[in-house]
Design an enzyme around this catalytic site. Sequence first.
Site, PDB file in Angstrom:
ATOM      1  NE  ARG A 253      -4.085  -1.741   0.236  1.00 56.01           N
ATOM      2  CZ  ARG A 253      -4.117  -2.859  -0.606  1.00 56.01           C
ATOM      3  NH1 ARG A 253      -3.177  -2.994  -1.337  1.00 56.01           N
ATOM      4  NH2 ARG A 253      -5.229  -3.456  -0.368  1.00 56.01           N
TER       5      ARG A 253
ATOM      6  CD  GLU B 198      -2.817   2.992  -5.640  1.00 56.37           C
ATOM      7  OE1 GLU B 198      -1.521   2.571  -5.173  1.00 56.37           O
ATOM      8  OE2 GLU B 198      -3.800   2.168  -5.329  1.00 56.37           O
TER       9      GLU B 198
ATOM     10  CG  HIS C 291      -2.517  -0.626  -7.348  1.00 53.40           C
ATOM     11  ND1 HIS C 291      -2.791  -0.024  -6.035  1.00 53.40           N
ATOM     12  CD2 HIS C 291      -2.479  -2.033  -7.100  1.00 53.40           C
ATOM     13  CE1 HIS C 291      -3.177  -0.986  -5.106  1.00 53.40           C
ATOM     14  NE2 HIS C 291      -2.881  -2.091  -5.711  1.00 53.40           N
TER      15      HIS C 291
ATOM     16  CD1 TRP D  27      -3.599  -5.215  -8.699  1.00 56.27           C
ATOM     17  CD2 TRP D  27      -4.955  -6.653  -9.597  1.00 56.27           C
ATOM     18  NE1 TRP D  27      -4.533  -4.339  -9.267  1.00 56.27           N
ATOM     19  CE2 TRP D  27      -5.544  -5.446  -9.718  1.00 56.27           C
ATOM     20  CE3 TRP D  27      -5.986  -7.726  -9.878  1.00 56.27           C
ATOM     21  CZ2 TRP D  27      -6.766  -5.100 -10.062  1.00 56.27           C
ATOM     22  CZ3 TRP D  27      -7.165  -7.429 -10.293  1.00 56.27           C
ATOM     23  CH2 TRP D  27      -7.637  -6.013 -10.583  1.00 56.27           C
TER      24      TRP D  27
END
Length: 315
Positions: free
Chosen positions: A232, A261, A282, A285
Amino acid sequence: MEVIAFLDRSTLPGPLRMPALPHEWREYPLTAPSELIERVSEATILISNKVTLSADVLAAAPRLKFVAACATGTNHIDLNVCRERRIPVSNIRDYASDAVPEHVMMMLFVLARNLLAYRSDLQRGAWQRATNFCIASHPIRDLSSMTLAVVGSGSLGRGVARLAKGIGMRVWQVERKGAKAVRDGYVAWDRAIAEADAITLHCPLCADTHNLIGEAEMRAMKPGMLLINTGRGGLIDEVALAEALLAGRIGGAGLDVLHEEPPRRGNPLLDLNLPNLIITPHNAWTSRDAVTRMADQLTANLEAFAAGAPRNCVA
């Protein structure tokens, strides 16, 4: 008949199998705060990745029976209210246990081998003008000679440790900052900060971990320390990191997350153009395999609730 409202469907970049239960499906690409009350008012099941489900929002959903987080983190959901109302909350687990560790290793390789600096050299024609067959204008380090400190012992931290050990890195599992005792198999926080060659963050963001890495930690690090954060953004003091990079106090940083974000109001790190700073949006993932696992698990969580046996419950 369940009324299922997916409040931010666009945050799941892939197909999603509809749950095998009687339902009315309502999905919205994104939901603004001004739209929330209306969209939750009739829902019996809410799905949210990042949309905040505060006490006020939950109060506007009198029929609500279940909340499915389309993510591992649930700090955007008021879990206390859900517990009081006996509303189960399920999350997604271990879906990115390959994707995020591979992203971490990619950043380590790029930084240790100064890939961006050499790409810049080629773009400027340095190799084309060289008198020798190669150019070696920037230092290159082998990861196999480095010690990696891993903060966080969940599936992502364990996944990074597994990959790092596979290429010969020495891996330290780091004890919590400020802990009075060091558990077996762990390395004290202060020692890891001062002695490791690289550190990677995989812990949740909470009051105890906000600005976990700040100016004091960066001053204590080795000059060549590589700092990786795919956890984070709030785990790192970003102003202090920008200053440390500009001053050459650390070797480099790789970030997949920022404090805000998307960073609509800017960020001191985004103003830097340094070969030893990597920022990705980000998306560590979002590999195809990880997104498929997330979607499958989300549907399975919905079906488990409907069958009377909710799983992956955090509340």
